[in-house]
Design a protein around this motif. Structure first.
Motif, mmCIF file in Angstrom:
data_model
loop_
_atom_site.group_PDB
_atom_site.id
_atom_site.type_symbol
_atom_site.label_atom_id
_atom_site.label_comp_id
_atom_site.label_asym_id
_atom_site.label_seq_id
_atom_site.Cartn_x
_atom_site.Cartn_y
_atom_site.Cartn_z
ATOM 1 N N GLY A 50 15.055 44.882 43.021
ATOM 2 C CA GLY A 50 15.002 43.685 42.197
ATOM 3 C C GLY A 50 14.504 43.976 40.796
ATOM 4 N N TRP A 51 14.814 43.057 39.887
ATOM 5 C CA TRP A 51 14.413 43.168 38.488
ATOM 6 C C TRP A 51 13.954 41.820 37.971
ATOM 7 N N ARG A 52 13.032 41.838 37.020
ATOM 8 C CA ARG A 52 12.648 40.651 36.256
ATOM 9 C C ARG A 52 12.883 40.981 34.791
ATOM 10 N N PHE A 53 13.539 40.059 34.093
ATOM 11 C CA PHE A 53 13.788 40.276 32.670
ATOM 12 C C PHE A 53 14.070 38.946 31.987
ATOM 13 N N GLN A 54 13.889 38.958 30.671
ATOM 14 C CA GLN A 54 14.254 37.804 29.855
ATOM 15 C C GLN A 54 15.709 37.937 29.452
ATOM 16 N N GLY A 55 16.446 36.842 29.606
ATOM 17 C CA GLY A 55 17.827 36.803 29.142
ATOM 18 C C GLY A 55 17.977 35.697 28.114
ATOM 19 N N THR A 56 18.777 35.976 27.079
ATOM 20 C CA THR A 56 19.017 35.005 26.023
ATOM 21 C C THR A 56 20.520 34.774 25.923
ATOM 22 N N ASP A 57 20.923 33.490 25.902
ATOM 23 C CA ASP A 57 22.354 33.186 25.851
ATOM 24 C C ASP A 57 22.840 33.098 24.400
ATOM 25 N N ASP A 58 24.110 32.756 24.230
ATOM 26 C CA ASP A 58 24.706 32.708 22.893
ATOM 27 C C ASP A 58 24.139 31.600 22.022
ATOM 28 N N ASP A 59 23.514 30.592 22.640
ATOM 29 C CA ASP A 59 22.858 29.516 21.883
ATOM 30 C C ASP A 59 21.388 29.822 21.610
ATOM 31 N N GLU A 60 20.967 31.069 21.905
ATOM 32 C CA GLU A 60 19.589 31.538 21.708
ATOM 33 C C GLU A 60 18.594 30.865 22.643
ATOM 34 N N LEU A 61 19.059 30.334 23.782
ATOM 35 C CA LEU A 61 18.174 29.804 24.814
ATOM 36 C C LEU A 61 17.743 30.962 25.708
ATOM 37 N N SER A 62 16.439 31.154 25.858
ATOM 38 C CA SER A 62 15.914 32.260 26.660
ATOM 39 C C SER A 62 15.328 31.750 27.971
ATOM 40 N N ARG A 63 15.540 32.537 29.020
ATOM 41 C CA ARG A 63 14.979 32.260 30.341
ATOM 42 C C ARG A 63 14.530 33.593 30.929
ATOM 43 N N MET A 64 13.584 33.522 31.858
ATOM 44 C CA MET A 64 13.148 34.706 32.590
ATOM 45 C C MET A 64 13.831 34.662 33.955
ATOM 46 N N PHE A 65 14.448 35.780 34.357
ATOM 47 C CA PHE A 65 15.201 35.850 35.605
ATOM 48 C C PHE A 65 14.577 36.856 36.561
ATOM 49 N N ASP A 66 14.551 36.512 37.841
ATOM 50 C CA ASP A 66 14.306 37.467 38.923
ATOM 51 C C ASP A 66 15.628 37.620 39.653
ATOM 52 N N VAL A 67 16.139 38.844 39.713
ATOM 53 C CA VAL A 67 17.398 39.116 40.407
ATOM 54 C C VAL A 67 17.147 40.174 41.472
ATOM 55 N N VAL A 68 17.841 40.053 42.607
ATOM 56 C CA VAL A 68 17.719 41.040 43.678
ATOM 57 C C VAL A 68 19.111 41.418 44.173
ATOM 58 N N ARG A 69 19.211 42.660 44.637
ATOM 59 C CA ARG A 69 20.464 43.147 45.201
ATOM 60 C C ARG A 69 20.428 42.986 46.711
ATOM 61 N N ASP A 70 21.515 42.461 47.247
ATOM 62 C CA ASP A 70 21.691 42.295 48.683
ATOM 63 C C ASP A 70 22.982 43.023 49.037
ATOM 64 N N GLY A 71 22.869 44.255 49.495
ATOM 65 C CA GLY A 71 24.055 45.077 49.716
ATOM 66 C C GLY A 71 24.656 45.453 48.379
#
Length: 81
Positions: A50-71
């Motif tokens: 898994g990873w945690r990171f900040q992502g910013t979209d094209d409208d400059e809206l930022s969110r923090m994401f937790d993503v995990v791999r399942d297979g």
């Protein structure tokens, strides 16, 4: 605010580190240094990568994401706004 989620997503990697993802139809570029998540597990009986990171979209809206791999699939399991 934390949004609990479990949606399938696409995550792009370079050098083994995430640099972008698609979540809810929007592209986010990673705009900080991703943190590898090992513990505590994000999901019950989860031993995946898994990873945690900040992502910013094209409208400059930022969110923090937790993503995990399942297979071979990646899931967004938490979003911090």
């Amino acid at each position: 605010m934390t949004l609990l989620n479990d949606s399938l997503t696409t995550v792009w990697f370079e050098g083994g580190v995430p640099y972008g993802l698609i979540w809810e139809g929007r592209h986010y570029r990673v705009t900080d240094t991703p943190t590898h998540l090992d513990e505590p597990p994000l999901r019950e009986n989860d031993h995946s990568q898994g990873w945690r990171f900040q992502g910013t979209d094209d409208d400059e809206l930022s969110r923090m994401f937790d993503v995990v791999r399942d297979g071979t699939d990646w899931h967004v399991v938490r979003v911090y706004t």
